[in-house]
Design an enzyme around this catalytic site. Sequence first.
Site, PDB file in Angstrom:
ATOM      1  N   VAL A 191     -72.643  -0.108 -25.357  1.00  0.00           N
ATOM      2  CA  VAL A 191     -72.863   0.285 -23.405  1.00  0.00           C
ATOM      3  C   VAL A 191     -72.888   1.904 -23.567  1.00  0.00           C
ATOM      4  O   VAL A 191     -72.972   2.609 -25.185  1.00  0.00           O
ATOM      5  CB  VAL A 191     -71.530  -0.041 -23.074  1.00  0.00           C
ATOM      6  CG1 VAL A 191     -70.787  -1.114 -22.808  1.00  0.00           C
ATOM      7  CG2 VAL A 191     -70.220   0.905 -23.639  1.00  0.00           C
ATOM      8  N   CYS A 192     -73.865   2.325 -22.053  1.00  0.00           N
ATOM      9  CA  CYS A 192     -74.835   3.433 -22.112  1.00  0.00           C
ATOM     10  C   CYS A 192     -73.010   4.809 -23.222  1.00  0.00           C
ATOM     11  O   CYS A 192     -72.103   4.026 -22.048  1.00  0.00           O
ATOM     12  CB  CYS A 192     -74.450   3.570 -21.270  1.00  0.00           C
ATOM     13  SG  CYS A 192     -76.479   2.652 -21.251  1.00  0.00           S
ATOM     14  N   PRO A 193     -73.813   5.718 -23.687  1.00  0.00           N
ATOM     15  CA  PRO A 193     -74.585   6.303 -24.250  1.00  0.00           C
ATOM     16  C   PRO A 193     -74.755   5.999 -24.948  1.00  0.00           C
ATOM     17  O   PRO A 193     -75.930   6.251 -26.142  1.00  0.00           O
ATOM     18  CB  PRO A 193     -74.540   7.549 -24.181  1.00  0.00           C
ATOM     19  CG  PRO A 193     -72.862   7.744 -24.792  1.00  0.00           C
ATOM     20  CD  PRO A 193     -72.344   6.099 -24.246  1.00  0.00           C
ATOM     21  N   VAL A 194     -74.251   5.295 -26.283  1.00  0.00           N
ATOM     22  CA  VAL A 194     -74.127   4.415 -27.534  1.00  0.00           C
ATOM     23  C   VAL A 194     -75.956   3.599 -27.746  1.00  0.00           C
ATOM     24  O   VAL A 194     -76.172   3.869 -28.852  1.00  0.00           O
ATOM     25  CB  VAL A 194     -72.972   3.232 -28.273  1.00  0.00           C
ATOM     26  CG1 VAL A 194     -73.496   3.233 -29.844  1.00  0.00           C
ATOM     27  CG2 VAL A 194     -71.849   4.064 -27.934  1.00  0.00           C
ATOM     28  N   THR A 195     -76.039   3.448 -26.519  1.00  0.00           N
ATOM     29  CA  THR A 195     -77.500   2.366 -26.823  1.00  0.00           C
ATOM     30  C   THR A 195     -78.715   3.100 -26.482  1.00  0.00           C
ATOM     31  O   THR A 195     -79.141   3.255 -27.859  1.00  0.00           O
ATOM     32  CB  THR A 195     -77.524   1.670 -25.144  1.00  0.00           C
ATOM     33  OG1 THR A 195     -77.697   2.365 -23.887  1.00  0.00           O
ATOM     34  CG2 THR A 195     -76.309   0.391 -24.403  1.00  0.00           C
TER      35      THR A 195
END
Length: 81
Positions: A16-20
Amino acid sequence: MSGIKANLTVDITDVVCPVTFVKTKVALEDLETGQVLEIRMNEGEPIQNVPRSLKDEGHKVVLVEQNQDNTYNVYVVKGEE
């Protein structure tokens, strides 16, 4: 299929964001300027934010394909550092 040949593919459907965006940036580091990264991502926040962030950093989003499972394949040409 798009007909665009990617030099590298990264699947960010499991994060999920911000890991994307972090995973996308790490994958881009493995490419040379002008090479193509294919990113498989979920609908919603990733498809809204990741392509925009890539453009903001000087990369070129050349194609966005919607898949039948509500994921997307986004093809990005790496820009200058």
